[in-house]
Structure formats: structure tokens, C-alpha cells
Design a protein around this motif. Structure first.
Motif, PDB file in Angstrom:
ATOM      1  N   GLU A  31       0.242  -0.963   0.463  1.00 24.08           N
ATOM      2  CA  GLU A  31       0.128  -0.168   0.136  1.00 24.08           C
ATOM      3  C   GLU A  31       1.020   1.479   0.048  1.00 24.08           C
ATOM      4  O   GLU A  31       0.733   2.100  -0.703  1.00 24.08           O
ATOM      5  CB  GLU A  31      -0.885   0.237   1.130  1.00 24.08           C
ATOM      6  N   LEU A  32       1.777   1.105   0.447  1.00 26.18           N
ATOM      7  CA  LEU A  32       3.128   2.561   1.238  1.00 26.18           C
ATOM      8  C   LEU A  32       3.810   2.397  -0.494  1.00 26.18           C
ATOM      9  O   LEU A  32       3.257   3.740  -0.728  1.00 26.18           O
ATOM     10  CB  LEU A  32       4.360   1.453   1.744  1.00 26.18           C
ATOM     11  N   PHE A  33       3.802   1.377  -1.569  1.00 24.13           N
ATOM     12  CA  PHE A  33       4.653   1.733  -2.682  1.00 24.13           C
ATOM     13  C   PHE A  33       3.632   2.563  -3.359  1.00 24.13           C
ATOM     14  O   PHE A  33       3.730   3.387  -5.100  1.00 24.13           O
ATOM     15  CB  PHE A  33       5.194   1.145  -3.474  1.00 24.13           C
ATOM     16  N   GLU A  34       1.943   1.595  -3.787  1.00 22.65           N
ATOM     17  CA  GLU A  34       1.052   2.319  -4.170  1.00 22.65           C
ATOM     18  C   GLU A  34       0.253   3.247  -4.258  1.00 22.65           C
ATOM     19  O   GLU A  34       0.385   4.543  -5.379  1.00 22.65           O
ATOM     20  CB  GLU A  34       0.365   1.034  -4.199  1.00 22.65           C
ATOM     21  N   LYS A  35       0.387   3.822  -3.056  1.00 22.74           N
ATOM     22  CA  LYS A  35       0.068   5.449  -3.047  1.00 22.74           C
ATOM     23  C   LYS A  35       1.563   6.447  -3.207  1.00 22.74           C
ATOM     24  O   LYS A  35       0.951   7.373  -3.753  1.00 22.74           O
ATOM     25  CB  LYS A  35      -0.113   5.368  -1.228  1.00 22.74           C
ATOM     26  N   ALA A  36       2.656   5.851  -3.003  1.00 18.67           N
ATOM     27  CA  ALA A  36       3.704   7.073  -3.389  1.00 18.67           C
ATOM     28  C   ALA A  36       3.586   7.372  -4.939  1.00 18.67           C
ATOM     29  O   ALA A  36       3.524   7.992  -5.467  1.00 18.67           O
ATOM     30  CB  ALA A  36       4.776   6.001  -2.536  1.00 18.67           C
ATOM     31  N   ASP A  37       3.082   6.339  -5.647  1.00 21.91           N
ATOM     32  CA  ASP A  37       3.057   6.526  -7.110  1.00 21.91           C
ATOM     33  C   ASP A  37       2.601   7.356  -7.581  1.00 21.91           C
ATOM     34  O   ASP A  37       1.959   7.707  -8.215  1.00 21.91           O
ATOM     35  CB  ASP A  37       3.449   4.812  -7.974  1.00 21.91           C
ATOM     36  N   SER A  38       0.375   6.251  -6.746  1.00 22.27           N
ATOM     37  CA  SER A  38      -0.382   7.492  -7.434  1.00 22.27           C
ATOM     38  C   SER A  38      -0.060   8.987  -7.116  1.00 22.27           C
ATOM     39  O   SER A  38      -0.950  10.007  -7.520  1.00 22.27           O
ATOM     40  CB  SER A  38      -1.231   7.197  -6.744  1.00 22.27           C
ATOM     41  N   VAL A  39       0.658   8.766  -6.064  1.00 23.05           N
ATOM     42  CA  VAL A  39       0.510  11.171  -5.728  1.00 23.05           C
ATOM     43  C   VAL A  39       1.842  11.494  -6.189  1.00 23.05           C
ATOM     44  O   VAL A  39       1.411  12.649  -7.259  1.00 23.05           O
ATOM     45  CB  VAL A  39       1.329  10.746  -3.821  1.00 23.05           C
ATOM     46  N   ARG A  40       2.830  10.834  -7.047  1.00 23.46           N
ATOM     47  CA  ARG A  40       3.891  10.790  -7.513  1.00 23.46           C
ATOM     48  C   ARG A  40       3.257  11.441  -9.009  1.00 23.46           C
ATOM     49  O   ARG A  40       3.141  12.368  -9.557  1.00 23.46           O
ATOM     50  CB  ARG A  40       5.225  10.090  -7.874  1.00 23.46           C
ATOM     51  N   ARG A  41       1.979  10.696  -9.698  1.00 21.65           N
ATOM     52  CA  ARG A  41       1.429  10.495 -10.946  1.00 21.65           C
ATOM     53  C   ARG A  41       0.468  12.173 -10.364  1.00 21.65           C
ATOM     54  O   ARG A  41       0.246  12.563 -11.923  1.00 21.65           O
ATOM     55  CB  ARG A  41       0.737   9.333 -11.354  1.00 21.65           C
ATOM     56  N   GLU A  42      -0.329  11.759 -10.014  1.00 22.50           N
ATOM     57  CA  GLU A  42      -1.308  13.162  -9.115  1.00 22.50           C
ATOM     58  C   GLU A  42      -0.767  14.067  -9.760  1.00 22.50           C
ATOM     59  O   GLU A  42      -0.762  15.259 -10.244  1.00 22.50           O
ATOM     60  CB  GLU A  42      -1.758  13.124  -8.089  1.00 22.50           C
ATOM     61  N   HIS A  43       0.531  14.624  -9.402  1.00 18.84           N
ATOM     62  CA  HIS A  43       1.081  15.562  -9.868  1.00 18.84           C
ATOM     63  C   HIS A  43       2.592  15.729 -10.893  1.00 18.84           C
ATOM     64  O   HIS A  43       2.582  17.263 -11.563  1.00 18.84           O
ATOM     65  CB  HIS A  43       2.247  16.502  -8.353  1.00 18.84           C
ATOM     66  N   TYR A  44       3.315  14.986 -11.263  1.00 21.94           N
ATOM     67  CA  TYR A  44       4.088  15.244 -12.510  1.00 21.94           C
ATOM     68  C   TYR A  44       3.513  13.704 -13.237  1.00 21.94           C
ATOM     69  O   TYR A  44       4.715  13.543 -14.327  1.00 21.94           O
ATOM     70  CB  TYR A  44       5.188  14.335 -11.903  1.00 21.94           C
ATOM     71  N   GLY A  45       2.223  12.953 -13.562  1.00 20.32           N
ATOM     72  CA  GLY A  45       1.820  12.696 -14.783  1.00 20.32           C
ATOM     73  C   GLY A  45       2.400  11.423 -14.379  1.00 20.32           C
ATOM     74  O   GLY A  45       3.430  10.532 -13.418  1.00 20.32           O
ATOM     75  N   THR A  46       3.308  11.042 -15.267  1.00 21.67           N
ATOM     76  CA  THR A  46       4.170  10.114 -15.904  1.00 21.67           C
ATOM     77  C   THR A  46       6.189  10.305 -16.400  1.00 21.67           C
ATOM     78  O   THR A  46       7.056   9.571 -16.059  1.00 21.67           O
ATOM     79  CB  THR A  46       3.945   8.871 -16.887  1.00 21.67           C
ATOM     80  N   ASP A  47       5.788  11.916 -16.171  1.00 21.03           N
ATOM     81  CA  ASP A  47       6.665  13.004 -16.109  1.00 21.03           C
ATOM     82  C   ASP A  47       8.655  12.285 -15.917  1.00 21.03           C
ATOM     83  O   ASP A  47       8.084  12.464 -14.241  1.00 21.03           O
ATOM     84  CB  ASP A  47       7.185  13.904 -16.310  1.00 21.03           C
ATOM     85  N   VAL A  48       8.807  12.043 -16.526  1.00 20.13           N
ATOM     86  CA  VAL A  48      10.614  12.114 -15.489  1.00 20.13           C
ATOM     87  C   VAL A  48      11.725  13.299 -15.818  1.00 20.13           C
ATOM     88  O   VAL A  48      12.216  12.750 -17.109  1.00 20.13           O
ATOM     89  CB  VAL A  48      11.327  10.857 -15.951  1.00 20.13           C
ATOM     90  N   TYR A  49      12.150  13.879 -14.938  1.00 20.43           N
ATOM     91  CA  TYR A  49      13.266  15.121 -15.322  1.00 20.43           C
ATOM     92  C   TYR A  49      14.654  14.810 -15.473  1.00 20.43           C
ATOM     93  O   TYR A  49      14.792  13.394 -14.639  1.00 20.43           O
ATOM     94  CB  TYR A  49      13.308  15.915 -14.604  1.00 20.43           C
TER      95      TYR A  49
END
Ligand code: SAM
Length: 343
Positions: A31-49
Motif C-alpha cells: 500500500e505504501l508503494f502504491e500510494k506513493a506512485d499515485s501521488v507522484r502521478r497526481e503531480h507529475y504524471g509519468t514525467d521523469v526529469y
């Protein structure tokens, strides 16, 4: 959703005892990893800088017990890149889609404040659409200010550990945590976008110390948070200590993503060194930045902060292509973008 993860997500915070459970017990991991990924997608989508790392000097006046380019390591062949060589790395990097150049090095007094200013203005004049990040250690307020005024945008300075006793176990008496923290506050005051962070699994580190690191980051509220495993280097006083562990590192990336939803978090080279899929796993745990090397291949091996550092034989273009594939395989995409933190 599990209560503890829900609480961390909503409050961007947890009490010490719950953070300790989260770090030490693996039962909440999915659940920790799933939530972290969903929060990163919420703000940055799939973008990697991407950030083009130019390791322009491996001379260092400091003697950190963990670091392969420490002053007293006589097995290192020392090098410095010229301004022309640095600009040529930038030109190569620009063609490859980099819009941030990170000038990193040991603390090398050969480079005067003015010569760093010249480098910054040189890069900014040629590439006004790019950000310049510096990562060259502890300096005075006035020096940081001069570099900022010359056009530097960002500064990376990991605090390494937020606890004074622990800091003193990792560094000689000539260095102090107080000064390092002061530098970070000065950088913020001047207006830099600031990056800090720490190594995971350094000698003598405990869960309580990791929690102190997170508390310090909460106070600092920086834009970028770089964490990576401690990896032993054969020619340092710490050569008998074991490496930091991948899983703890990934968990901390996920916790940091939930505590600092908009932070820029790199999947570090050190993570890719302790595990061949380390950077992909870092991205899946919430990281959104990678920092490939743009330094000339003939000096790469000499910037060996730890044993078996990856990507020391590849040309920048090869590295860029390899990373492209890795990022796609993890479910994200590299973007050509200056890559400031979202506000
Ligand atoms: N001199 C600058 C400074 O002190 O910030 C930048 C260069 S320093 C080598 C960059 C980072 O490398 C450090 O902040 C440290 O966290 C990391 N590092 C050094 N030795 C390491 C090791 N053995 N394992 C993992 N990371 C290491």
C-alpha cells in the motif's frame, strides 16, 4: 486503505512511533508503494526529469570517512575539467535533451569564486533555457550569493545525517553539522531551489536517526530530496562496513513522496549500483528525476565515490538511450523540460 498509510497521505506526517513501524515492518509495503506512485502521478504524471551531471573535479579538501574521493585517498588519480571541456559536456547534453546541468565536484579551492561565476554565466549565456545546479559543498553566504547572482538556479547539498553525534562519527572534527545546516538555510534565504538528503545505511545509522533526517527535511522544506544507499569504498576508513539496503531505501523514497508530494526526488546512481533495477524500482517507489552522467568517459572512473559505480564506461548518448528504455520499462517517460518543482 490501511490506516497508517491513509494518515501519512492525508497529514503528510506521522508520529515517530508509526514512522518507526513503517520503516521496520514490511507489512504495509504494497500500500505504501502504491500510494506513493499515485501521488507522484497526481503531480507529475509519468514525467521523469533528467539532469545532466558534470563531475568536473575530484579534488577534495575534505576527508569524509565514507567517500571515495576523500582527501587522504591516495589511490585516486585526480582530475579537473577545463571550462572548454565543461561547455562541451553541456553542448553534448543539450543535443540529447538535457535542460539542467549539474556541476558537481569535491570541495576544490583551485576553482575561485570568480571562475565558478564565469562557468555559470558561460553556460547560461549559451543555454538560457537551461537551469544550472551547483553541488560543490559548503561555502560562505557571500560566495553562494555571488553564484546565485551569476545565474545559478539550484544547489544540492545533502545534510548527510541530521544528528550531531552521528555526523561526527561519519566526518572528521574539521567538519560540523552546524555549518552544513547553516549553509542550507543560507541557500534558501538567497533564493536557490535547494536540494538536500542523506545516505541510507551509513555506519551507525538507526531507524531513530532516519526519523531525525525526515524531521529535519520537514523543517527545511526544500525542493529536491536526494537519498541513496551508502556503498562502501575499498580505500576509505569505512571499507569494512556493509552497504545500505535497497528495500529500506525504496521505502524511504515512498515515505518522502507522501510527506513531500511535490518534491523532486532522484532515483540515484547509487540505487542503480546496489541493484541492477534499482533506479526503475526507485521510480516506481515515487522518484521522478534521474541524473545521468555527462562527464567525459576518460574521467568517469576517477569520480568513484563508492565501489563498482555504474555507467562509468558509457558515452552520454549511450547512457541516455539506456535510461530511456529503463524509464519506459518502469512505466514512465523522460521529458525534455527544465524540470522545476511544481508549486
Ligand atoms: N562535495 C559536494 C558535497 O559535499 O555536497 C558534492 C560531492 S559529494 C561526493 C556528493 C554526495 O555523494 C554526498 O553528499 C554523499 O551523500 C554521496 N556519497 C559520498 N560517498 C558515498 C558513498 N560511499 N556511498 C554513497 N553515497 C556517497
Amino acid at each position: 486503505m490501511n490506516n497508517i498509510i491513509e494518515q501519512l497521505y492525508i497529514n503528510k506526517n506521522l508520529p515517530d512511533n508509526e514512522l518507526k513501524i513503517l520503516i521496520e515492518d514490511n507489512k504495509y509495503d504494497p500500500e505504501l508503494f502504491e500510494k506513493a506512485d499515485s501521488v507522484r502521478r497526481e503531480h507529475y504524471g509519468t514525467d521523469v526529469y533528467i539532469r545532466g551531471l558534470i563531475e568536473f573535479t575530484n579534488y577534495c579538501k575534505n576527508n569524509c570517512y565514507y567517500c571515495g574521493i576523500r582527501r587522504d585517498n591516495n589511490n585516486v588519480k585526480r582530475y579537473r575539467l577545463s571550462k572548454e571541456e565543461i561547455l562541451s559536456c553541456c553542448s553534448n547534453g543539450y543535443e540529447l535533451g538535457f535542460r539542467t546541468f549539474v556541476l558537481q565536484g569535491g570541495e576544490d579551492n583551485f576553482f575561485s569564486d570568480d571562475s565558478i561565476c564565469e562557468l555559470i554565466t558561460g553556460i547560461k549565456t549559451l543555454y538560457p533555457d537551461c537551469a544550472v545546479t551547483l553541488s560543490i559543498g559548503e561555502k560562505s553566504f557571500d560566495t553562494y550569493k555571488a553564484w546565485f547572482d551569476a545565474g545559478a538556479d539550484r544547489y544540492l547539498l545533502r545534510h548527510e545525517t541530521a544528528n550531531t553525534e552521528h555526523y561526527n562519527l561519519l566526518h572528521p572534527g574539521s567538519m560540523s553539522l552546524e555549518n552544513r545546516k547553516n549553509c542550507l538555510w543560507n541557500l534558501k534565504k538567497i533564493g536557490y531551489q535547494v536540494g538536500s538528503g542523506f545516505m541510507v545505511g551509513t555506519p551507525y545509522q538507526t531507524t531513530e536517526l532516519l526519523i531525525e533526517d525526515l524531521r529535519f527535511l520537514q523543517k527545511l522544506q526544500c525542493d529536491m530530496i536526494g537519498i541513496g544507499p551508502y556503498i562502501s569504498h575499498q580505500s576509505t576508513p569505512f571499507n569494512t562496513f556493509k552497504n545500505g539496503d535497497l528495500h529500506t531505501c525504496l521505502k524511504l523514497i515512498a515515505i518522502i513522496r507522501l510527506m513531500f508530494p511535490k518534491a523532486l526526488i532522484p532515483a540515484t546512481t547509487a540505487l542503480g549500483t546496489i541493484d541492477k533495477s534499482g533506479r526503475e524500482l526507485g521510480l516506481k517507489a515515487g522518484a521522478n528525476v534521474i541524473m545521468p552522467n555527462l562527464s567525459p568517459v576518460n574521467v568517469r572512473k576517477q569520480y568513484e565515490l563508492y565501489d563498482n559505480k555504474i555507467c562509468t564506461n558509457e558515452e552520454a548518448a549511450e547512457c541516455r538511450m539506456c535510461l530511456e528504455k529503463r524509464v519506459i520499462s518502469a512505466g514512465y517517460k523522460i521529458v525534455t523540460h527544465i524540470g522545476h518543482a511544481k508549486t
